[in-house]
Structures are given as structure tokens and as C-alpha cells.
Design a protein around this motif. Sequence first.
Motif, PDB file in Angstrom:
ATOM      1  N   LYS A   1       2.061   6.114 -17.978  1.00  0.00           N
ATOM      2  CA  LYS A   1       2.154   7.370 -19.055  1.00  0.00           C
ATOM      3  C   LYS A   1       0.194   7.382 -19.359  1.00  0.00           C
ATOM      4  O   LYS A   1      -0.736   7.886 -19.651  1.00  0.00           O
ATOM      5  N   THR A   2       0.275   5.316 -19.995  1.00  0.00           N
ATOM      6  CA  THR A   2      -1.365   4.618 -19.948  1.00  0.00           C
ATOM      7  C   THR A   2      -2.089   5.146 -19.540  1.00  0.00           C
ATOM      8  O   THR A   2      -3.193   5.506 -20.344  1.00  0.00           O
ATOM      9  N   LEU A   3      -1.934   5.149 -18.021  1.00  0.00           N
ATOM     10  CA  LEU A   3      -2.913   4.647 -17.234  1.00  0.00           C
ATOM     11  C   LEU A   3      -2.656   5.868 -17.355  1.00  0.00           C
ATOM     12  O   LEU A   3      -4.418   6.591 -16.649  1.00  0.00           O
ATOM     13  N   VAL A   4      -2.255   7.482 -16.683  1.00  0.00           N
ATOM     14  CA  VAL A   4      -2.163   8.867 -16.690  1.00  0.00           C
ATOM     15  C   VAL A   4      -3.021   9.554 -17.787  1.00  0.00           C
ATOM     16  O   VAL A   4      -4.373  10.005 -17.622  1.00  0.00           O
ATOM     17  N   ASP A   5      -3.337   9.460 -19.389  1.00  0.00           N
ATOM     18  CA  ASP A   5      -3.208   9.513 -19.986  1.00  0.00           C
ATOM     19  C   ASP A   5      -5.188   8.962 -20.312  1.00  0.00           C
ATOM     20  O   ASP A   5      -5.734   9.565 -20.873  1.00  0.00           O
ATOM     21  N   ALA A   6      -5.252   8.263 -19.793  1.00  0.00           N
ATOM     22  CA  ALA A   6      -6.751   7.046 -20.351  1.00  0.00           C
ATOM     23  C   ALA A   6      -7.585   7.838 -18.321  1.00  0.00           C
ATOM     24  O   ALA A   6      -8.551   7.929 -18.705  1.00  0.00           O
ATOM     25  N   GLY A   7      -6.794   8.303 -17.692  1.00  0.00           N
ATOM     26  CA  GLY A   7      -7.812   8.998 -16.618  1.00  0.00           C
ATOM     27  C   GLY A   7      -8.081   8.339 -15.438  1.00  0.00           C
ATOM     28  O   GLY A   7      -8.919   8.201 -14.716  1.00  0.00           O
ATOM     29  N   LEU A   8      -6.991   6.865 -15.667  1.00  0.00           N
ATOM     30  CA  LEU A   8      -6.911   5.745 -14.387  1.00  0.00           C
ATOM     31  C   LEU A   8      -6.155   6.240 -13.851  1.00  0.00           C
ATOM     32  O   LEU A   8      -6.295   5.630 -12.542  1.00  0.00           O
ATOM     33  N   CYS A   9      -5.362   7.233 -13.957  1.00  0.00           N
ATOM     34  CA  CYS A   9      -4.326   7.270 -12.169  1.00  0.00           C
ATOM     35  C   CYS A   9      -3.466   9.155 -13.067  1.00  0.00           C
ATOM     36  O   CYS A   9      -3.886   9.412 -13.536  1.00  0.00           O
ATOM     37  N   VAL A  10      -4.211   8.906 -10.805  1.00  0.00           N
ATOM     38  CA  VAL A  10      -4.117  11.373 -11.229  1.00  0.00           C
ATOM     39  C   VAL A  10      -2.820  11.092 -10.924  1.00  0.00           C
ATOM     40  O   VAL A  10      -2.460  11.081  -9.276  1.00  0.00           O
ATOM     41  N   LEU A  11      -1.989  11.903 -11.237  1.00  0.00           N
ATOM     42  CA  LEU A  11      -0.567  12.540 -10.276  1.00  0.00           C
ATOM     43  C   LEU A  11      -0.738  13.579  -9.233  1.00  0.00           C
ATOM     44  O   LEU A  11      -1.272  14.530  -9.680  1.00  0.00           O
ATOM     45  N   ASP A  12       0.226  13.172  -8.400  1.00  0.00           N
ATOM     46  CA  ASP A  12       0.349  14.716  -7.460  1.00  0.00           C
ATOM     47  C   ASP A  12       1.255  15.630  -8.077  1.00  0.00           C
ATOM     48  O   ASP A  12       1.919  14.806  -8.619  1.00  0.00           O
ATOM     49  N   GLU A  13       1.194  16.802  -7.684  1.00  0.00           N
ATOM     50  CA  GLU A  13       2.138  18.026  -8.378  1.00  0.00           C
ATOM     51  C   GLU A  13       3.168  17.620  -8.170  1.00  0.00           C
ATOM     52  O   GLU A  13       3.738  18.521  -8.785  1.00  0.00           O
ATOM     53  N   ARG A  14       3.876  16.378  -7.126  1.00  0.00           N
ATOM     54  CA  ARG A  14       5.052  16.686  -7.348  1.00  0.00           C
ATOM     55  C   ARG A  14       5.662  15.323  -8.160  1.00  0.00           C
ATOM     56  O   ARG A  14       7.182  15.886  -8.297  1.00  0.00           O
ATOM     57  N   ALA A  15       4.895  14.916  -8.290  1.00  0.00           N
ATOM     58  CA  ALA A  15       5.080  13.729  -9.839  1.00  0.00           C
ATOM     59  C   ALA A  15       5.380  14.689 -11.180  1.00  0.00           C
ATOM     60  O   ALA A  15       5.915  13.487 -11.722  1.00  0.00           O
TER      61      ALA A  15
ATOM     62  N   SER B   1      -4.959   0.107 -21.052  1.00  0.00           N
ATOM     63  CA  SER B   1      -4.934  -0.169 -19.119  1.00  0.00           C
ATOM     64  C   SER B   1      -4.471  -0.939 -18.743  1.00  0.00           C
ATOM     65  O   SER B   1      -4.114  -1.227 -17.785  1.00  0.00           O
ATOM     66  N   GLU B   2      -5.221  -2.421 -18.909  1.00  0.00           N
ATOM     67  CA  GLU B   2      -4.563  -3.929 -18.326  1.00  0.00           C
ATOM     68  C   GLU B   2      -3.336  -4.323 -18.393  1.00  0.00           C
ATOM     69  O   GLU B   2      -3.109  -4.660 -17.642  1.00  0.00           O
ATOM     70  N   GLN B   3      -2.778  -3.954 -19.886  1.00  0.00           N
ATOM     71  CA  GLN B   3      -1.264  -3.969 -19.623  1.00  0.00           C
ATOM     72  C   GLN B   3      -0.577  -3.154 -18.670  1.00  0.00           C
ATOM     73  O   GLN B   3       0.460  -3.013 -18.281  1.00  0.00           O
ATOM     74  N   ALA B   4      -0.670  -1.682 -18.564  1.00  0.00           N
ATOM     75  CA  ALA B   4       0.101  -1.288 -17.655  1.00  0.00           C
ATOM     76  C   ALA B   4      -0.316  -0.784 -16.776  1.00  0.00           C
ATOM     77  O   ALA B   4       0.189  -1.215 -15.841  1.00  0.00           O
TER      78      ALA B   4
END
Length: 68
Positions: A52-66, A26-29
Motif C-alpha cells: 500500500k505504501t509503494l502504491v500510494d507513492a506511485g512506485l508500484c502499479v498493481l495489475d487489475e487482478r491484484a 518507501s525505503e522501508q516498504a
Amino acid sequence: MQLSELNRQIAAALLGCGDDPGPMDSEQAHAAMQLHLDCTVDECRVRRRARKTLVDAGLCVLDERAIR
């Protein structure tokens, strides 16, 4: 700050947009996302992997458009 050989290799892998840097924590991402702030995930393999790393870790939530 001096970089070890391993850290130099990781840093070099994060700089080139066309090269997939492989698995990252996560830190590298987070660092990769900042380094490639002006890039798009469509064009930049580093930013794509980092997102992808941040999304998989739950640290980033994508907008539906993304989501593709």
C-alpha cells in the motif's frame, strides 16, 4: 553494522507477518517487500502495508487482478 535501538524496533516490527508495522517510508516498504517475498498480502500484514505504501507513492502499479 550496528543497529540503534530505534532501528532494532523497526526491524523487529518488519519481521513478524502478523503484526502491522504501522506507517513506513518507501525505503522501508521496499525492504519489507524483499523480506516478505514469499508471503501473500492476504496473509502478511507487513507485506500488505508495504504494498500500500509503494502504491500510494506511485512506485508500484498493481495489475487489475491484484486490486480488491
